[in-house]
Scaffold this motif. Sequence first.
Motif: not given
Length: 195
Positions: A55-56, A71-73, A79-86
């Motif tokens: 992902g980016v 965002s990732y494919r 697709h887009t993932a929100a609120a991931l713990p970076l």
Amino acid sequence: MRSATVPPPRSPRLGRGWYLAAVLSAVLAVGMCLLGWRQADQADRIGAHPVRVEGVVTQLPTGGGSYSAVSYRAAGQPHTAAALPLADGAKLGDAICLEHAADDAGAVRICGDTYPQPVGVGLARFSVPVALLFFAVCMLRILRHRRAVAIRSGQSRFATTVALAAGALPDGMPAITQGKRSRRRRRSGGRRGLH
């Protein structure tokens, strides 16, 4: 005829805030339970058949209500993932290792994490017991209020019945006593006439 009126005792009043607090605490408990269940369900599905993708980072959390976005494919679809713990120090455009469930590309987490959003799980574990405890306190207060109202209404009915009965007795007593006295006079007068 005299009528005795006894003012009914004032029943204790309960503010609407108790009812509102009970409803809100119940809604909070249910919502947090659903959040925790969803996180656990996604973690189980990812753990059963994980698929790793890259992902980016496209958005960083600013602290003003905005969340991170990655965002990732998966299977050729974006697709887009929100609120991931970076991680601390993450920047826009950084590559991040992700893994999603084989049957659901939307269930995604950072590689090495257990839950997609560990903060949500921790919040659910803390807030659900607190919300349930507050709900129990509100319900106990409401039930105590209803019992007090029922007891007071029963006491007021009993007091009204006693007052009405007490008011009716003095009005009826002279007729009863006069009847007894007139009978005694008649009997005594008849006896004196014979002698």
